[in-house]
Design a protein around this motif. Structure first.
Motif, short mmCIF file in Angstrom:
data_model
loop_
_atom_site.label_atom_id
_atom_site.label_comp_id
_atom_site.label_asym_id
_atom_site.label_seq_id
_atom_site.Cartn_x
_atom_site.Cartn_y
_atom_site.Cartn_z
N PRO A 219 0.74 -1.50 -0.10
CA PRO A 219 0.38 0.23 -0.84
C PRO A 219 0.77 1.43 0.13
O PRO A 219 1.38 1.14 0.14
N PHE A 220 0.31 2.00 -0.80
CA PHE A 220 0.82 3.54 -1.48
C PHE A 220 2.45 3.50 -1.41
O PHE A 220 3.40 4.06 -2.14
N GLY A 221 3.33 1.77 -1.82
CA GLY A 221 4.02 2.20 -2.91
C GLY A 221 4.28 2.50 -3.96
O GLY A 221 4.83 2.96 -4.52
N ALA A 222 3.12 2.61 -4.91
CA ALA A 222 3.31 3.31 -6.29
C ALA A 222 3.51 4.61 -6.01
O ALA A 222 4.07 4.82 -6.88
N PHE A 223 3.48 4.77 -5.00
CA PHE A 223 3.96 6.68 -4.61
C PHE A 223 5.34 7.03 -5.04
O PHE A 223 5.56 8.10 -5.71
#
Length: 114
Positions: free
Chosen positions: A94-98
């Motif tokens: 989670p939030f790794g895409a950013f």
């Protein structure tokens, strides 16, 4: 300090491909966040399992699209094994895409200046 980029074609298509990849990355990350932090709590705390039934396939499609685009981009050349692993691993968090989006934005900017 950022390591020098390996040989990479410098045509505008590379930059466009990285920006498309960034969009796919953000869509995949956004659907993962919605699935984990909205749909799953709705299922378990509000008794609304349809949220996961709806969001699960949407995220699955986004994830597969991201992987397909990652394979295409890496196979075009210019990406190290380490960078590829980081881009893949970030899709699982989670939030790794950013973080991946920031990497892709930097690479697109570098490609446009070559």
């Amino acid at each position: 300090m950022m390591a020098p980029m390996p040989d990479m074609r410098s045509d505008p298509e590379d930059r466009r491909q990285m920006l498309r990849m960034r969009t796919a990355c953000l869509v995949e990350g956004g659907t993962l966040i919605l699935l984990l932090f909205v749909a799953v709590p709705l299922k378990h705390f509000a008794g609304f399992p349809d949220a996961v039934k709806a969001m699960g396939p949407i995220h699955g499609f986004a994830f597969l699209t991201y992987l397909w685009m990652l394979i295409r981009m890496v196979s075009a050349g210019g990406w190290s094994q380490g960078e590829t692993i980081k881009l893949f691993a970030a899709a699982l968090l989670p939030f790794g895409a950013f973080f991946s989006a920031r990497t892709l934005t930097r690479r697109a900017a570098l490609a446009s200046t070559r």
